[in-house]
Scaffold this active site. Structure first.
Site, PDB file in Angstrom:
ATOM      1  N   GLY A   1       2.573  -0.870   4.283  1.00  8.35           N
ATOM      2  CA  GLY A   1       2.710   0.533   3.897  1.00  8.35           C
ATOM      3  C   GLY A   1       4.174   0.910   3.789  1.00  8.35           C
ATOM      4  O   GLY A   1       4.838   0.632   2.785  1.00  8.35           O
ATOM      5  N   GLY A   2       4.699   1.516   4.829  1.00  6.30           N
ATOM      6  CA  GLY A   2       6.060   2.066   4.818  1.00  6.30           C
ATOM      7  C   GLY A   2       7.113   1.131   4.237  1.00  6.30           C
ATOM      8  O   GLY A   2       7.907   1.535   3.382  1.00  6.30           O
TER       9      GLY A   2
ATOM     10  N   GLY B   1       1.876   2.715  10.642  1.00  7.11           N
ATOM     11  CA  GLY B   1       2.873   3.778  10.497  1.00  7.11           C
ATOM     12  C   GLY B   1       3.555   4.181  11.798  1.00  7.11           C
ATOM     13  O   GLY B   1       4.251   5.188  11.852  1.00  7.11           O
TER      14      GLY B   1
ATOM     15  N   GLU C   1      -7.264   5.253   7.206  1.00  2.00           N
ATOM     16  CA  GLU C   1      -6.997   6.655   6.840  1.00  2.00           C
ATOM     17  C   GLU C   1      -8.179   7.240   6.074  1.00  2.00           C
ATOM     18  O   GLU C   1      -8.477   8.431   6.189  1.00  2.00           O
ATOM     19  CB  GLU C   1      -5.686   6.744   6.038  1.00  2.00           C
TER      20      GLU C   1
ATOM     21  N   ASN D   1       0.868  -1.177   0.000  1.00  2.00           N
ATOM     22  CA  ASN D   1       0.000   0.000   0.000  1.00  2.00           C
ATOM     23  C   ASN D   1       0.906   1.229   0.000  1.00  2.00           C
ATOM     24  O   ASN D   1       1.415   1.628   1.034  1.00  2.00           O
ATOM     25  CB  ASN D   1      -0.886  -0.024   1.264  1.00  2.00           C
ATOM     26  N   TRP D   2       1.100   1.769  -1.189  1.00  2.00           N
ATOM     27  CA  TRP D   2       2.040   2.898  -1.308  1.00  2.00           C
ATOM     28  C   TRP D   2       1.459   4.178  -0.725  1.00  2.00           C
ATOM     29  O   TRP D   2       2.165   5.156  -0.565  1.00  2.00           O
ATOM     30  CB  TRP D   2       2.398   3.130  -2.778  1.00  2.00           C
ATOM     31  N   LYS D   3       0.176   4.205  -0.492  1.00  2.00           N
ATOM     32  CA  LYS D   3      -0.495   5.434  -0.032  1.00  2.00           C
ATOM     33  C   LYS D   3      -0.168   6.565  -1.018  1.00  2.00           C
ATOM     34  O   LYS D   3      -0.040   6.305  -2.208  1.00  2.00           O
ATOM     35  CB  LYS D   3      -0.099   5.751   1.409  1.00  2.00           C
TER      36      LYS D   3
ATOM     37  N   SER E   1       2.737  -1.643  10.496  1.00  2.00           N
ATOM     38  CA  SER E   1       4.171  -1.745  10.809  1.00  2.00           C
ATOM     39  C   SER E   1       4.733  -3.130  10.552  1.00  2.00           C
ATOM     40  O   SER E   1       5.591  -3.615  11.285  1.00  2.00           O
ATOM     41  CB  SER E   1       4.447  -1.302  12.254  1.00  2.00           C
TER      42      SER E   1
ATOM     43  N   HIS F   1      -9.859   1.631   4.293  1.00  2.00           N
ATOM     44  CA  HIS F   1      -8.621   1.832   5.068  1.00  2.00           C
ATOM     45  C   HIS F   1      -8.900   2.849   6.184  1.00  2.00           C
ATOM     46  O   HIS F   1      -9.663   3.790   5.998  1.00  2.00           O
ATOM     47  CB  HIS F   1      -7.518   2.335   4.138  1.00  2.00           C
TER      48      HIS F   1
ATOM     49  N   GLU G   1      -6.099  -4.323  10.378  1.00  2.00           N
ATOM     50  CA  GLU G   1      -5.099  -3.275  10.549  1.00  2.00           C
ATOM     51  C   GLU G   1      -5.421  -2.480  11.816  1.00  2.00           C
ATOM     52  O   GLU G   1      -6.186  -1.504  11.755  1.00  2.00           O
ATOM     53  CB  GLU G   1      -5.101  -2.328   9.345  1.00  2.00           C
TER      54      GLU G   1
HETATM   55  P1  PGA Z   1       2.347   0.601   7.583  1.00  2.00           P
HETATM   56  O1  PGA Z   1       0.926   0.840   6.883  1.00  2.00           O
HETATM   57  O2  PGA Z   1       2.893  -0.699   7.089  1.00  2.00           O
HETATM   58  O3  PGA Z   1       3.167   1.784   7.171  1.00  2.00           O
HETATM   59  O4  PGA Z   1       2.092   0.583   9.060  1.00  2.00           O
HETATM   60  C1  PGA Z   1       0.057  -0.231   6.646  1.00  2.00           C
HETATM   61  C2  PGA Z   1      -1.229   0.274   6.062  1.00  2.00           C
HETATM   62  O5  PGA Z   1      -1.700   1.360   6.434  1.00  2.00           O
HETATM   63  O6  PGA Z   1      -1.832  -0.393   5.199  1.00  2.00           O
END
Ligand code: PGA
Length: 252
Positions: free
Chosen positions: A234-235, A174, A100, A9-11, A213, A98, A168
């Protein structure tokens, strides 16, 4: 035996200029070329990259994902993108709900449910995200929150074939603080049990990913849990060689 899925998930990160290098690095991984068919790899990227990415992944087993979409087919929805449009671009998976989106863009359960239904109607896979905030966990509401988020979607679904669920925990996203494998497994088991109550044995094939994470040092232990079938990353997915090493780690 269930497959595994690793979804990046590159966001709102990366640029068109990064795309070719990223995919070239990933292509060197045998699992995305011809390798182990048990592993599905999805790159969920910003919309403007999709057209080019479709060309770059041709001939590999990488699947193209998006991070959101509108539930309507078309119309006066300035700034929105429909699921049908994504399908035309070769997208096969769409992350929906998600945290976010839920927290920063006001997407509530019913909206997420409509999006999942439209996605499945288009024969695309919905990667539905669920998970509690830190306050909710601290006040013992983890299971009731996850149940509410699941119920909203399950009530409009006929079967599970096009659904993937990502647990999640919002406090782990994050932050560098992943859920422990035991904490994650407990909720994953709960999700599978709820799916089983509604859809029966089909729940045994449901992919339930962990997100929050996830990185090279915790991926193997998390995915070794009986109900954790991969990750939404994500990250750590922004670095192609790191992500590629994570793909290797889940299969080792
Ligand atoms: P993260 O994000 O790996 O940076 O914690 C995961 C996500 O939001 O899908």
């Amino acid at each position: 035996m269930r497959k595994l899925m690793m979804a990046a998930n590159w966001k709102m990160n990366m640029s068109l200029a990064d795309l070719e290098g990223y995919i070239d690095t990933l292509k060197k991984n045998r699992n995305v070329q011809s390798g182990d068919r048990l592993l599905e790899t999805v790159l969920a990227m910003p919309y403007p990259f999709l057209f080019r990415a479709r060309e770059l992944i041709r001939g590999t087993r990488i699947r193209l994902g998006a991070q959101n979409a509108h539930w309507q087919e078309r119309g006066a929805f300035t700034g929105e993108v429909s699921i049908g449009m994504l399908k035309e671009l070769g997208v096969t998976e769409v992350i929906l709900g998600h945290s976010e989106r839920r927290q920063q863009f006001g997407e509530y359960d019913e909206v997420v449910a409509k999006k999942v239904q439209t996605c499945i109607h288009h024969d695309m896979r919905a990667l539905l995200c669920v998970g509690e905030t830190l306050e909710e966990r601290k006040s013992g509401q983890t299971f009731s929150v996850v149940q509410r988020q699941l119920d909203a979607v399950f009530s409009g679904l006929a079967d599970l074939t096009k659904l993937v669920i990502a647990y999640e925990p919002v406090w782990a996203i994050g932050t560098g603080v992943s859920a422990s494998s035991a904490q994650a497994q407990e909720v994953h088991r709960f999700i599978r049990d709820k799916a089983k109550q509604k859809f029966g044995d089909a729940a045994d094939s449901l992919l339930i990913l962990y997100g929050g994470s996830m990185n090279l040092s915790n991926v193997r232990e998390l995915v070794a849990q009986p109900d954790i079938d991969g990750g939404l990353i994500g990250g750590a997915s922004l670095d192609a060689s790191l992500f590629s090493q994570m793909l290797d780690a889940v299969l080792s």
